[in-house]
Design a protein around this motif. Structure first.
Motif, PDB file in Angstrom:
ATOM      1  N   MET A  18       0.818  -1.199   0.000  1.00 48.85           N
ATOM      2  CA  MET A  18       0.000   0.000   0.000  1.00 48.85           C
ATOM      3  C   MET A  18       0.857   1.257   0.000  1.00 48.85           C
ATOM      4  SD  MET A  18      -3.207  -0.736  -0.192  1.00 48.85           S
ATOM      5  CE  MET A  18      -3.879   0.846   0.244  1.00 48.85           C
ATOM      6  N   ASN A  19       1.947   1.243   0.762  1.00 46.95           N
ATOM      7  CA  ASN A  19       2.808   2.424   0.825  1.00 46.95           C
ATOM      8  C   ASN A  19       3.482   2.697  -0.514  1.00 46.95           C
ATOM      9  OD1 ASN A  19       2.185   2.940   3.511  1.00 46.95           O
ATOM     10  ND2 ASN A  19       3.882   1.715   4.284  1.00 46.95           N
ATOM     11  N   VAL A  20       4.016   1.636  -1.149  1.00 48.01           N
ATOM     12  CA  VAL A  20       4.700   1.859  -2.430  1.00 48.01           C
ATOM     13  C   VAL A  20       3.693   2.259  -3.506  1.00 48.01           C
ATOM     14  CG1 VAL A  20       6.597   0.299  -1.867  1.00 48.01           C
ATOM     15  CG2 VAL A  20       4.600  -0.609  -3.050  1.00 48.01           C
ATOM     16  N   THR A  21       2.471   1.744  -3.414  1.00 46.07           N
ATOM     17  CA  THR A  21       1.439   2.144  -4.387  1.00 46.07           C
ATOM     18  C   THR A  21       1.112   3.626  -4.260  1.00 46.07           C
ATOM     19  OG1 THR A  21       0.489  -0.077  -4.344  1.00 46.07           O
ATOM     20  CG2 THR A  21      -0.899   1.705  -5.172  1.00 46.07           C
ATOM     21  N   ILE A  22       0.876   4.077  -3.038  1.00 43.95           N
ATOM     22  CA  ILE A  22       0.545   5.494  -2.827  1.00 43.95           C
ATOM     23  C   ILE A  22       1.716   6.387  -3.227  1.00 43.95           C
ATOM     24  CG2 ILE A  22      -0.003   7.207  -1.053  1.00 43.95           C
ATOM     25  CD1 ILE A  22      -1.569   4.969   0.387  1.00 43.95           C
ATOM     26  N   ASP A  23       2.939   5.970  -2.861  1.00 37.53           N
ATOM     27  CA  ASP A  23       4.113   6.764  -3.252  1.00 37.53           C
ATOM     28  C   ASP A  23       4.272   6.802  -4.755  1.00 37.53           C
ATOM     29  OD1 ASP A  23       4.615   7.220  -0.597  1.00 37.53           O
ATOM     30  OD2 ASP A  23       6.088   5.606  -0.411  1.00 37.53           O
ATOM     31  N   GLY A  24       3.978   5.677  -5.434  1.00 36.74           N
ATOM     32  CA  GLY A  24       4.077   5.652  -6.884  1.00 36.74           C
ATOM     33  C   GLY A  24       3.084   6.605  -7.547  1.00 36.74           C
ATOM     34  N   ILE A  25       1.850   6.618  -7.046  1.00 33.53           N
ATOM     35  CA  ILE A  25       0.848   7.540  -7.612  1.00 33.53           C
ATOM     36  C   ILE A  25       1.275   8.988  -7.371  1.00 33.53           C
ATOM     37  CG2 ILE A  25      -1.554   8.283  -7.463  1.00 33.53           C
ATOM     38  CD1 ILE A  25      -2.294   5.432  -6.692  1.00 33.53           C
ATOM     39  N   LYS A  26       1.786   9.267  -6.157  1.00 29.87           N
ATOM     40  CA  LYS A  26       2.258  10.636  -5.895  1.00 29.87           C
ATOM     41  C   LYS A  26       3.394  11.016  -6.832  1.00 29.87           C
ATOM     42  CE  LYS A  26       1.098  10.805  -0.949  1.00 29.87           C
ATOM     43  NZ  LYS A  26       1.658  10.872   0.430  1.00 29.87           N
ATOM     44  N   GLN A  27       4.307  10.073  -7.082  1.00 37.61           N
ATOM     45  CA  GLN A  27       5.446  10.368  -7.946  1.00 37.61           C
ATOM     46  C   GLN A  27       5.011  10.627  -9.375  1.00 37.61           C
ATOM     47  OE1 GLN A  27       8.514   7.403  -7.779  1.00 37.61           O
ATOM     48  NE2 GLN A  27       9.670   8.267  -9.505  1.00 37.61           N
ATOM     49  N   VAL A  28       4.119   9.795  -9.903  1.00 40.68           N
ATOM     50  CA  VAL A  28       3.702   9.972 -11.299  1.00 40.68           C
ATOM     51  C   VAL A  28       2.902  11.263 -11.459  1.00 40.68           C
ATOM     52  CG1 VAL A  28       1.500   8.718 -11.195  1.00 40.68           C
ATOM     53  CG2 VAL A  28       2.813   8.731 -13.298  1.00 40.68           C
ATOM     54  N   VAL A  29       2.138  11.642 -10.427  1.00 39.85           N
ATOM     55  CA  VAL A  29       1.398  12.903 -10.500  1.00 39.85           C
ATOM     56  C   VAL A  29       2.353  14.088 -10.426  1.00 39.85           C
ATOM     57  CG1 VAL A  29      -0.243  14.358  -9.249  1.00 39.85           C
ATOM     58  CG2 VAL A  29      -0.743  11.953  -9.598  1.00 39.85           C
ATOM     59  N   LYS A  30       3.393  13.973  -9.603  1.00 37.50           N
ATOM     60  CA  LYS A  30       4.369  15.054  -9.491  1.00 37.50           C
ATOM     61  C   LYS A  30       5.168  15.210 -10.771  1.00 37.50           C
ATOM     62  CE  LYS A  30       8.138  16.679  -6.543  1.00 37.50           C
ATOM     63  NZ  LYS A  30       8.980  16.362  -5.358  1.00 37.50           N
ATOM     64  N   GLU A  31       5.571  14.084 -11.385  1.00 36.85           N
ATOM     65  CA  GLU A  31       6.358  14.162 -12.615  1.00 36.85           C
ATOM     66  C   GLU A  31       5.547  14.684 -13.785  1.00 36.85           C
ATOM     67  OE1 GLU A  31       7.832  10.243 -13.134  1.00 36.85           O
ATOM     68  OE2 GLU A  31       9.388  10.421 -11.578  1.00 36.85           O
ATOM     69  N   ASP A  71      -7.498  11.744   0.485  1.00 36.06           N
ATOM     70  CA  ASP A  71      -6.746  13.010   0.459  1.00 36.06           C
ATOM     71  C   ASP A  71      -5.911  13.128  -0.802  1.00 36.06           C
ATOM     72  OD1 ASP A  71      -7.842  13.486   2.926  1.00 36.06           O
ATOM     73  OD2 ASP A  71      -6.083  12.810   4.048  1.00 36.06           O
ATOM     74  N   LEU A  72      -5.298  12.018  -1.215  1.00 34.96           N
ATOM     75  CA  LEU A  72      -4.504  12.042  -2.436  1.00 34.96           C
ATOM     76  C   LEU A  72      -5.376  12.339  -3.655  1.00 34.96           C
ATOM     77  CD1 LEU A  72      -1.861  11.573  -3.954  1.00 34.96           C
ATOM     78  CD2 LEU A  72      -2.337   9.123  -3.922  1.00 34.96           C
ATOM     79  N   ALA A  73      -6.570  11.759  -3.693  1.00 32.61           N
ATOM     80  CA  ALA A  73      -7.481  12.012  -4.821  1.00 32.61           C
ATOM     81  C   ALA A  73      -7.880  13.482  -4.869  1.00 32.61           C
ATOM     82  CB  ALA A  73      -8.711  11.116  -4.704  1.00 32.61           C
ATOM     83  N   ILE A  74      -8.092  14.102  -3.706  1.00 34.72           N
ATOM     84  CA  ILE A  74      -8.443  15.527  -3.678  1.00 34.72           C
ATOM     85  C   ILE A  74      -7.291  16.364  -4.212  1.00 34.72           C
ATOM     86  CG2 ILE A  74      -8.960  17.453  -2.131  1.00 34.72           C
ATOM     87  CD1 ILE A  74     -10.510  15.478  -0.394  1.00 34.72           C
ATOM     88  N   ARG A  75      -6.062  16.007  -3.838  1.00 35.64           N
ATOM     89  CA  ARG A  75      -4.891  16.748  -4.347  1.00 35.64           C
ATOM     90  C   ARG A  75      -4.780  16.603  -5.853  1.00 35.64           C
ATOM     91  NH1 ARG A  75       0.095  14.615  -1.086  1.00 35.64           N
ATOM     92  NH2 ARG A  75       1.116  15.654  -2.844  1.00 35.64           N
ATOM     93  N   ILE A  76      -4.980  15.394  -6.358  1.00 40.86           N
ATOM     94  CA  ILE A  76      -4.905  15.186  -7.812  1.00 40.86           C
ATOM     95  C   ILE A  76      -6.015  15.980  -8.504  1.00 40.86           C
ATOM     96  CG2 ILE A  76      -5.025  13.461  -9.646  1.00 40.86           C
ATOM     97  CD1 ILE A  76      -3.982  11.405  -7.642  1.00 40.86           C
TER      98      ILE A  76
END
Length: 1702
Positions: A1380-1393, A1451-1456
């Protein structure tokens, strides 16, 4: 003045036919008049009619006719240079219309921004306005100070060149506010990324400089009494890094003198208002009325200003700049000393002398604050020292001279203090890096002329002459550049050069040099200097004059006007000297700040002294005399020269502030005052320069759009628009000298645009007449045809009536009448007969019907009577039962309440007993103290009796001697008796109190005896508990038996483990040795051989084994349920045990830690019991697998012929025997585990018994030791059980591997057997080391366009959730948490890039939403499961609750989503204004008007501009992308609503700031564009998104532009319809409404006031701009996925081959 009359060519005199002109007027400067009679060449009079109806014959010069008035279409333009006729009356009228009627304070005049002070707060300076102007071209928006600031900032960034903004104007015109808003704009749009808050510091410098440099004057409540040039420094990223401030010519005389209704500098009044605060007490200040320097003007208070609050604000800005309390207090001490110095009293001693008392209060405070010698100061304020070559003479001064010396000293101190504060501000704004560019803001006084003009006005006007010269040269340069850029032949333009005036002032032997020369003379006087001026310049220089009626003044002809200066005080103000002795006294000050001010060579600490390194084109004059350079005039000239060098090295931008009236009335326009200031500030000079050449300039596109009505069809057929414009102009204007064709624009001379407008209006008028003619003819024809038809009808009826009358005779009439009578009676008979029949029938029917109804009603009444009786009894029974229940309930409540009351009474009784004990002790102590007091009183009584005896004896002795002594003795005796009686009363009172205390004591003793009885009862109960504690040794023996049984079980388990290991190793060896691998290899094909592993062993098929496991699943499930029931029973017992332990905690609070340990151990044991059914299940699986494997081996031996038939059966026999032995060992082990389980149950029961015994035991030490022993033993047992379970897991894994090998071999051998399809359960098997590969391939490297085609929406999210299910199935928390942690970090990374990639953000917003929904759908919660299918409910998570991760994903979905909205807004925002406002799609609806200097587009072809189609295409792209990526419909609607809000807000904000767009035609265009958006919503089926409602303000604004705005009913309709617009917005649109053609009418100010009065009761936000950054609240609705997890397949394009579907 050039505007009084204009020379007119002969060809243009035809314009003076029934046209409007301007004629001079004494009050309004210029007055509009309409020509009533055609003017002919040579006429001496012009017949005109004024606006009030007065007819007038105005005398004119044929060579210079009155100036013509511009067409109404050009009135109210944003840029004065857009006017066709450029002259003074046109400028005044345009400014007045904009200011008074449209409430617009800003207007362009070429490169100048004219700012008129409204004397009212306007809502046009908020952050929303700043963002609206940021990034916009200067001519695209309405004139504004922010537009000038943006232009300067943009040019600095584009050209890397320094900029300057020159703000000038009269006092009270708004210079300081304009400069402040300019700096605020730079601070907002160029905020630095650091945390230094440099922008705030730059803005904080303004309140400080205003406090120490601004004062109230008769013209302005906050007048700047100094000039200021602020350099705002920027780095390479064009962010503010610091600032530097230079000041010019502080008005020092204001410190010691103020005119009537004026004030000193604000800081003095702020300090006096705060004098009562403790921190300022040492300054010994009072109110401002107490000091001479603050009360001189008679106005110490400004209405609406709180000086004390401003003092707090000043201190805050000091703190913000880092100037803390010590610095501030030093400054305040200096200011207080100046105030006290002004109150020093100077007494006259004769006519030649004066003196100051050393005891003067204010003198002592002054010296105390500054650390000076009071005697010296008092002496040298009244004397001066004259040093000659031979001697030094001390000369006394008169009272007036001493007062002047005192005032000079105050001015000197304040001047140094002002410079020191500015220097410290510059230090605070110092920046460490290198300055890349800067923007300078010059806030300087404008041209000034008063009744009495002195040295200050002379310097101010000198500075304005220099600035005007620089301005003229810059305007001339810009005109020349414009002509060269457009390839127009350049002709020399005559413009006013004020160099002669500047030479008169600053040249060699000019006014300033002569002034400095006179100042050097010891006996120099103002009269001598003035005589030198007369001798040098009168009749020699035309710019210098001598007044006729005065010998103490001189006149200079400035560029703005003639100014008369009075020479009195010029020398003194230029010298600005203080006596040297006073300077020496100040140097010796003990106050460090004062001493530093007057050092001989102060070292400047300003870091900005060398920031400007610019060489002047013209060398600055330097005086050979050092003292001459130190005069005020020399300093000012040098600083002014440096300023001009700086300005010449930058690109200047001009803001001219105008004061509309002297009474400070809001939106009142005094034409005389405004005209005077326009002449003084150079606005009219700019217009005159422009008017001399080609002032009107149109782009080809603008000309084509405006005057296409004048073009013929043949001309319009040409494709080149530029060529069309040339042909049309050559046809319309015969004189080719009246216009020039440039590369991108057409240049017109003055009046030509008005001539074209006249042609256009004539053409439109002719077209209107033609249309009216046709319409009126059609109406008349229709009316004639209608009347003709009516006449024919009347004739027809009339002729018919006449024919009837001719045909009727008397006989016919009689026969007809007789027939009618017969018919009457016949018809009456028939009708009566029919009526009788109907009556009889009706009566019969009614009789039968009423009888039927009566019988029915009777039956119903009988039935209801019986029902009522039944209901009566039933309700009575129910009421009685309800009453009994209520009574029981009430009794129970009363019982419980009484029990509670009894408990409370017992507690209160115990508290009262305790209180009585305390009170008894206190009373005993009080009794002892009372006894002591009684004893003391008795002793005093004895003393008094003894005294009485002695007195009696003495009385007997002296009675005979004196009667007076007898009288005293009687008095003493009476007093004694009174005292004795008082003491006796007190004793009686004390005795009564003692009795009361004794009674209370007896009561308390009785209560204590009762408590003792209660304590005896408690002791009896404790004894019983001790007896029960004797049972503990028996419990200890039982525990020891359990331990011995446990040891036996452990020994058996160890021995069985060893046997199991040995047998497993033997079986594996026999299998490997006995099987012939070569034989198997020969039977296998090449494809089968490829499946060999690294060790060379064959991997046998596993499918057959799976079938066996499926058959046994039901058996395992039943066993599992049995064990779960047993575990539940154990859990119930454990819970019961925990409850008992909790009860024990209440009795023995010291045993909390021990009981917690017991609960932990019990929970461990229960968790270990859970493993036992799993072990049984695994053993059963192995047994079934073994049986199935043996059957297959037997079948294989039959099929294998000729290949050693005896070996294979022997192998199977060996295998069978080995597996039977394994089965026996596992069954034995299972029995042992069951025994272990029973022993654990016994242990738990023993613990329960122990806890029950402890509940009745009070011996804590023994219980503690026993429980500790039990817990340690249980811990050891748990460790052993864990080791045993680990060994069993290893054995089971080995068996599974061996079974896999055998089954795969059999499957390969039975290739002909039919395959059974796999059944999937919706999971993805993966290894923990594959997590990074999953994230890389499924998230980071995945491209949306390759996924969305022919695939289910949210496929990556479903795959991720299937992996989550696998981790949950394994019951591995570490694995699940890591994934779960690596999945959330991966989504954050791809959104940031890909933060700017719309498709990627849309794709991952959709997948994050689907992933979140999957976590909810399969969470096992009832609210989410009710939408699932039965199969989906089986796939729910079993072991973990992921609600925390759901919150993180939400929270991540709201940021995206927010980033997704920002990207969409950035992609569409630049299209909104061009598409919604500027582009004109309606045929014949053209809103283009003449533009001025600020908006001269160089574009010829408009094909690249954005249109409404561009916006719709962009919206369609957004919609299609979101649909392709599977974004939920609700989220899609919310995104569309946000986009439509942005479109409406940006369009409406731009409409508010663009007066040229506020027209009826533009309203029609906006309404059409809104309909396109609504049609798009309907086409996409998005009507329910509420996006249409967000456009309501824009729709109402478009309606407001189109509706009629004349009558009261119109105003009422506007108020009722425009509910989504605020009052400020409605008034702004009405004021900005601009007619496009002559037949449109302006909105009158009275109508605007009427609407505003109707809207006063409306409660809305007084905010003009809409917040384009506003985000609606986003909601993520739960939408269950319809896709079954077991049917989802992973595409090969995902590169996830290492994942296995389970």
């Amino acid at each position: 003045m050039f505007g009084d009359c204009i020379s007119v060519p002969l060809k243009e005199r035809e314009l003076y036919r029934y046209n409007r002109v301007w004629i001079p007027d004494n009050e309004e400067v210029w007055q509009s008049a309409e020509i009533t009679k055609n003017y002919k060449a040579g006429d001496r009079f012009l017949h005109v009619q004024l606006e009030d109806g007065t007819e007038l014959s105005y005398p004119v010069d044929p060579a210079a006719l009155p100036p013509l008035r511009n067409p109404d279409i050009l009135v109210g333009e944003n840029d004065l240079t857009a006017l066709s006729y450029l002259h003074e009356p046109a400028v005044l009228h345009n400014l007045k219309i904009r200011f008074v009627e449209s409430k617009l304070i800003y207007t362009y005049s070429g490169i100048i921004l004219v700012a008129i002070n409204p004397y009212k707060q306007l809502p046009i300076y908020g952050d929303a306005i700043i963002h609206a102007y940021s990034g916009q071209n200067m001519g695209d928006m309405d004139p504004h100070i922010f537009a000038v600031a943006e232009e300067a900032y943009k040019q600095m960034a584009r050209n890397n060149k320094n900029q300057s903004i020159i703000v000038s104007g009269e006092s009270g015109a708004g210079k300081t506010v304009s400069a402040r808003y300019t700096m605020r704009y730079f601070a907002t749009v160029s905020k630095s990324s650091s945390n230094a808050h440099v922008e705030d510091k730059v803005l904080a410098s303004n309140p400080i400089t205003e406090a120490v440099g601004n004062a109230k004057t008769t013209r302005n409540d906050n007048s700047s009494r100094f000039g200021k040039y602020t350099e705002i420094s920027f780095d390479q990223n064009y962010q503010i890094i610091g600032a530097n401030m230079r000041t010019y010519l502080l008005e020092k005389s204001r410190v010691v003198f103020q005119s009537e209704n004026e004030r000193n500098y604000h800081i003095f009044y702020q300090l006096c208002a705060s004098a009562m605060q403790p921190e300022y007490e040492h300054l010994k200040l009072g109110s401002a009325e107490e000091f001479n320097y603050t009360r001189m003007g008679g106005s110490t208070v400004i209405e609406g200003i709180d000086d004390r609050a401003n003092m707090v604000e000043t201190q805050k800005t000091f703190d913000l700049l880092g100037l803390k309390g010590d610095f501030q207090m030093d400054v305040f001490k200096m200011l207080a000393a100046i105030l006290h110095l002004g109150n020093v009293e100077i007494a006259a001693v004769g006519d030649e002398r004066s003196s100051i008392s050393v005891e003067d209060k204010h003198l002592n405070i002054f010296c105390e604050l500054l650390g000076l010698n009071c005697d010296k100061v008092a002496r040298w304020l009244c004397h001066r020292k004259i040093v000659t070559t031979s001697e030094t003479v001390t000369k006394p001064m008169t009272r007036a001279q001493a007062a002047n010396a005192r005032d000079a000293l105050a001015k000197k101190i304040y001047s140094h203090l002002f410079d020191f504060i500015v220097e410290r501000i510059n230090q605070a704004l110092q920046f460490p890096g290198k300055q890349h560019t800067f923007i300078g803001v010059l806030d300087i006084y404008g041209f000034e002329t008063f009744d009495v003009n002195s040295f200050e006005q002379f310097c101010i006007n000198y500075a304005n002459e220099k600035l005007q010269q620089q301005f003229n040269l810059h305007v001339f340069k810009l005109e020349q550049e414009e002509y060269m850029k457009e390839d127009i032949p350049w002709t020399l333009i005559d413009f006013y050069d004020n160099q002669p005036v500047i030479d008169l002032i600053e040249a060699k032997m000019g006014i300033l040099e002569l002034l400095d020369e006179e100042c050097l003379l010891p006996h120099g006087k103002d009269e001598n200097w003035l005589q030198k001026l007369y001798n040098n310049f009168v009749n020699k220089n035309s710019l210098f004059e001598k007044p006729r009626m005065s010998n103490t003044s001189f006149i200079i002809q400035h560029f703005a006007d003639k100014v008369e200066y009075k020479c009195e005080g010029f020398l003194e103000k230029n010298r600005d000297t203080v006596h040297e002795v006073l300077i020496e006294i100040l140097k010796e000050s003990k106050f460090h700040l004062c001493a530093n001010f007057f050092q001989d060579s102060p070292v400047s600490v300003s870091p900005f002294s060398s920031t400007i390194n610019i060489k002047s084109a013209r060398p600055v004059l330097k005086s050979p005399n050092k003292q001459l350079r130190m005069t005020v005039g020399s300093k000012f000239r040098n600083s002014l020269s440096l300023l001009m060098v700086t300005l010449n090295a930058t690109t200047p931008h001009y803001v001219r502030c105008i004061k509309p009236n002297d009474e400070k009335l809001p939106f009142e326009f005094d034409s005389k005052r405004v005209a005077q200031q326009l002449r003084a500030c150079g606005v009219l000079e700019t217009i005159r320069i422009s008017a001399q050449s080609y002032p009107s300039r149109w782009t080809y596109i603008e000309f084509f759009s405006r005057y296409s009505i004048l073009m013929t069809q043949q001309e319009l057929s040409i494709n080149d628009k530029k060529q069309i414009c040339k042909i049309v102009l050559q046809r319309l204007i015969q004189d080719h000298n009246q216009y020039q064709f440039g590369r991108t624009k057409i240049f017109f001379r003055a009046g030509q645009v008005a001539y074209l407008e006249k042609l256009r209006s004539d053409k439109l008028r002719h077209a209107c007449i033609l249309i009216q003619k046709r319409v009126r003819g059609w109406l008349q024809r229709r009316r004639f045809l209608s009347m003709r038809r009516a006449a024919l009808t009347v004739q027809q009826y009339f002729r018919g009536q006449r024919t009837v009358r001719q045909a009727i005779t008397a006989r016919n009439l009689k026969q007809t009448w007789a027939a009618i009578i017969i018919q009457k009676y016949c018809r009456g008979y028939l009708v009566r007969r029919l009526c009788q029949l109907i009556h009889v029938a009706a009566v019969t029917i009614q009789a039968y019907t009423r009888g039927f109804l009566a019988r029915k009603k009777y039956r119903k009444m009988r039935e209801e009577q019986k029902a009522v009786v039944l209901q009566k009894y039933a309700r009575a029974w129910l009421a009685r039962r309800r009453f009994q229940n209520i009574r029981r309930f009430v009794l129970n409540i009363q019982l419980s309440y009484r029990v509670q009351q009894l408990q409370k009474k017992i507690e209160e009784q115990s508290r009262e007993n305790h209180g009585l004990l305390e009170r008894l002790t206190s009373l005993a102590s009080a009794h002892m103290s009372d006894v002591d007091t009684i004893q003391k009183l008795e002793s005093e009584l004895e003393k008094l009796t003894a005294q009485k005896r002695t007195c009696e004896e003495k009385g007997k002795k002296y009675r005979e001697d004196s009667e007076q002594v007898n009288y005293c003795h009687v008095i003493l005796e009476k007093n004694f008796q009174n005292q004795k009686q008082d003491y006796e009363k007190e004793i009686e009172l004390f005795k009564g109190e003692i009795k009361v205390l004794k009674e209370e004591k007896t009561q308390l003793q009785q209560q204590i005896q009762q408590e003792i009885i209660i304590q005896d009862g408690l002791k009896m109960e404790v004894g019983q508990l001790k007896k029960q504690a004797e049972k503990i040794p028996e419990l200890q023996k039982e525990i020891e038996l359990l331990q011995t049984q446990k040891l036996d079980v452990e020994k058996q388990a160890h021995s069985q483990k060893r046997e199991l290991r040995e047998k497993m190793s033997e079986v594996t060896k026999q299998l490997l040795e006995s099987y012939d691998f070569e034989d198997v290899r020969s039977r296998l094909s090449t494809e089968d051989l490829e499946h060999l592993n690294e060790d060379g062993e064959l991997w046998f098929a596993y499918e057959g084994l799976k079938k066996a496991t499926r058959v046994l699943e039901s058996h395992f499930q039943s066993q599992k349920e049995i064990y779960e029931k047993e575990i539940e029973g154990l859990n119930f017992k454990v819970e019961h045990l925990s409850q008992d332990i909790n009860h024990l905690q209440k009795l023995f609070r010291e045993e909390n830690d021990i009981n917690d340990g017991i609960r932990l151990e019990v929970s461990r044991l229960t968790s270990e019991n859970l493993v036992i059914p799993d072990l049984k299940q695994q053993v059963a699986e192995l047994e079934n697998q073994k049986l199935d494997l043996e059957n297959r081996l037997q079948e294989q031996t039959i099929k294998m012929k000729g290949n050693g038939p005896t070996e294979v059966p022997s192998l199977s026999v060996i295998k069978r025997q080995d597996f039977l032995s394994i089965l026996r060992t596992t069954e034995a082990q299972n029995e042992i585990d069951i025994k272990d389980k029973e022993s654990l149950k016994d242990t738990i029961q023993g613990i329960e018994g122990l806890s029950n015994g402890l509940m009745q035991d009070e011996v804590q030490d023994e219980v503690q030791s026993k429980i500790k022993q039990v817990t340690t033993r249980l811990a050891v047992e748990n460790m052993d059980l864990e080791e045993k379970l680990d060994m069993k897991d290893r054995i089971i894994k080995k068996l599974e591997d061996q079974i896999k090998t055998l089954t795969k071999t059999i499957e390969k051998a039975e290739a002909h057997a039919p395959t059974v399809p796999k059944e999937y359960i919706g999971m993805m098997e993966y290894k923990k080391e594959d997590e990074e590969r999953i994230i890389q391939n499924l998230i980071l490297d995945l491209k949306p366009r390759g996924v969305v085609v022919n695939m289910i929406p949210g496929l990556p999210a479903h795959i991720l959730f299937m992996c989550v299910r696998y981790a949950d199935y394994l019951n591995d928390p570490d694995m699940l948490k890591s994934f779960m942690n690596v999945t959330i970090d991966g989504i954050k990374q791809v959104v940031k890039e890909h933060s700017e990639d719309f498709e990627m953000l849309s794709f991952w917003l959709s997948n994050t939403y689907y992933f979140l929904n999957c976590l909810k759908q399969y969470s096992g919660e009832e609210e989410f499961m009710k939408y699932n299918t039965p199969r989906q409910n089986k796939n729910c998570l079993k072991h973990f609750d992921l609600s925390e991760y759901r919150q993180i994903l939400s929270d991540l979905a709201i940021r995206i989503y927010h980033q997704f909205i920002i990207v969409m807004e950035n992609n569409i925002q630049h299209m909104i204004v061009p598409g919604m406002l500027e582009y004109e799609s309606l045929q014949g609806i053209s809103g283009l008007k003449p533009t001025g200097f600020r908006k001269r587009s160089s574009s010829i072809d408009d094909t690249d501009t954005y249109t409404m189609t561009s916006i719709l295409q962009q919206l369609s792209y957004f919609y299609s992308t979101m649909c392709q990526n599977g974004l939920d419909s609700e989220l899609l609607k919310q995104a569309v609503k946000q986009l439509f809000f942005l479109i409406g807000a940006v369009t409406l904000n731009s409409l508010f700031l663009r007066k040229d767009m506020c027209s009826c035609r533009k309203g029609m265009q906006i309404r059409c564009n809104i309909s396109y958006l609504e049609e798009w919503l309907k086409d996409k089926n998005l009507q329910s998104s509420n996006a249409k409602e967000t456009l309501e303000p824009l729709s109402q604004a478009a309606w407001l532009l189109q509706v009629k705005k004349i009558t009261d009913d119109d105003a009422k309709e506007i108020c009722e319809h425009c509910t989504s617009l605020s009052t400020v917005q409605i008034v702004k649109i009405l004021n900005s409404y601009t007619p496009i053609d002559d037949f449109e009418k302006r909105v009158t100010p009275s109508f605007v006031r009427k609407v505003q009065a109707m809207l006063n009761n409306r409660e809305d936000v007084p905010q003009l701009m809409l917040d384009t950054k506003h985000l609606f609240q986003v909601t993520f609705p739960f939408s269950p996925s319809p896709h079954a997890l077991e049917l989802i397949q992973v595409p090969s394009s995902f590169k996830l081959g290492f994942l296995t579907r389970v």
